[in-house]
Design an enzyme around this catalytic site. Structure first.
Site, short mmCIF file in Angstrom:
data_model
loop_
_atom_site.label_atom_id
_atom_site.label_comp_id
_atom_site.label_asym_id
_atom_site.label_seq_id
_atom_site.Cartn_x
_atom_site.Cartn_y
_atom_site.Cartn_z
N PRO A 98 0.81 -1.22 0.00
CA PRO A 98 0.00 0.00 0.00
C PRO A 98 0.85 1.27 0.00
O PRO A 98 0.33 2.36 -0.24
CB PRO A 98 -0.83 -0.11 1.28
CG PRO A 98 -0.33 -1.28 2.03
CD PRO A 98 0.58 -2.07 1.16
N GLU A 125 2.68 -7.70 8.78
CA GLU A 125 2.71 -6.25 9.02
C GLU A 125 3.64 -5.52 8.07
O GLU A 125 3.66 -4.30 8.03
CB GLU A 125 3.12 -5.96 10.45
CG GLU A 125 2.14 -6.45 11.48
CD GLU A 125 0.72 -5.94 11.23
OE1 GLU A 125 0.55 -4.72 11.10
OE2 GLU A 125 -0.19 -6.77 11.14
N ARG A 163 -3.55 -8.56 -20.56
CA ARG A 163 -4.51 -8.30 -21.63
C ARG A 163 -3.99 -7.29 -22.66
O ARG A 163 -4.55 -7.15 -23.74
CB ARG A 163 -5.88 -7.89 -21.07
CG ARG A 163 -5.87 -6.63 -20.27
CD ARG A 163 -7.20 -6.42 -19.59
NE ARG A 163 -8.27 -6.13 -20.53
CZ ARG A 163 -8.41 -4.98 -21.19
NH1 ARG A 163 -7.54 -4.00 -21.01
NH2 ARG A 163 -9.41 -4.79 -22.02
N ASP A 178 -10.36 1.22 -24.44
CA ASP A 178 -10.57 1.03 -23.00
C ASP A 178 -10.58 2.37 -22.28
O ASP A 178 -9.84 3.28 -22.62
CB ASP A 178 -9.38 0.28 -22.38
CG ASP A 178 -9.43 -1.19 -22.69
OD1 ASP A 178 -10.46 -1.65 -23.19
OD2 ASP A 178 -8.42 -1.85 -22.41
N1 ADE Z 1 -0.81 -5.12 -0.02
C1 ADE Z 1 -1.71 -4.76 0.90
N2 ADE Z 1 -2.50 -3.77 0.48
C2 ADE Z 1 -2.08 -3.48 -0.79
C3 ADE Z 1 -2.48 -2.54 -1.76
N3 ADE Z 1 -3.47 -1.67 -1.55
N4 ADE Z 1 -1.82 -2.52 -2.94
C4 ADE Z 1 -0.80 -3.35 -3.16
N5 ADE Z 1 -0.38 -4.28 -2.28
C5 ADE Z 1 -1.00 -4.34 -1.11
#
Ligand code: ADE
Length: 259
Positions: A98, A125, A163, A178
């Protein structure tokens, strides 16, 4: 394209093997997908892949050694076994997290030009920082939310990239309209029947006039983008005519300046 994925749950990637666009690409040999278990690169009796965080805090951190060794082993295998191995030297090594840069169609297009990519799925974590510092070339997030691991994110990325590979979609240009490829959201689509529960297919689509159809679709794409994702219009190159259309729609504030 060859795609290698490092994960603690390789079996999750089985679900990509179902019939469909991706399954066909695999069967036709356009894509080779290998999921490797990070646990196979541990050397202790219990195959430990995680440990407590230095400095304390809840949650376990993925250890660096098995991830480094897995990446090195996969690269060594590719350089030895793949014909045209030198194409893989510049292969991106991507950590799904994230904290990564936000995934986009543009990144999918960039990645689709590589002979291969190596994806690392984080869990627990987090991942020891040295993996970020010394091993990965890119970090990608699929959105501002936290998944329990990088596996689903890796699947999203893989699907979006595969794709785009030549020959994967039926006709070479089927990805061209697209949403996001053009920079605009896609226009509305209809199929038979012409009338369904009182709603009609727009006349212009039945007219057989291709120029009119193209014009209508383009205007609808602009309208839809203005209504749903107006910030995208700032990034896309529009003709002066299109800009005027956008201005008219904005003035009316209904998106109905065109019919
Ligand atoms: N791992 C956990 N959450 C994630 C996300 N939003 N994007 C990529 N990998 C992740």
């Amino acid at each position: 394209m060859r795609i290698d994925i490092l994960t603690l749950f390789p079996e999750m990637f089985q679900c990509l093997m179902v019939p469909g666009i991706f399954g066909r690409a695999l069967e036709g040999g356009l894509v080779k997908l290998k999921a490797h278990n990070i646990r196979d690169y541990t050397h202790d009796k219990h195959h430990v892949v995680d440990d407590y965080a230095y400095g304390g805090g809840a949650g376990m951190i993925l250890k660096p050694e098995p991830i480094f060794e897995a990446v090195e082993a996969v690269k060594a295998h590719i350089y030895k076994e793949e014909p045209g191995w030198d194409k893989f030297v510049e292969m991106p090594v991507i950590l799904l997290t994230p904290q990564g840069r936000p995934f986009s169609q543009q990144i999918a297009v960039e990645l689709s030009k590589h002979a291969g990519m190596l994806l690392i799925c984080g869990r627990y974590e987090g991942v020891d920082e040295r993996v970020r510092q010394r091993l990965v070339t890119d970090e990608i997030s699929i959105g501002d939310y936290v998944l329990s691991g990088g596996e689903l994110a890796a699947m999203v990325l893989v699907d979006a990239v595969v794709r785009l590979l030549p020959g994967v979609l039926g006709s070479e240009d089927s990805a061209q309209d697209d949403s996001y490829t053009t920079g605009l959201l896609e226009y509305p689509q209809y199929t038979r029947p012409v009338e369904y529960r009182g709603e009609m297919v727009p006349e212009v689509l039945l007219s057989g006039n291709h120029a009119e159809v193209d014009r209508w679709r383009h205007e609808q794409a602009i309208r839809r983008t203005l209504e749903r994702r107006p910030e995208l219009l700032d990034k896309v190159e529009l003709s002066s005519q299109d800009r005027e259309l956008v201005d008219r729609m904005k003035k009316l504030n209904t998106g109905s300046a065109i019919k």
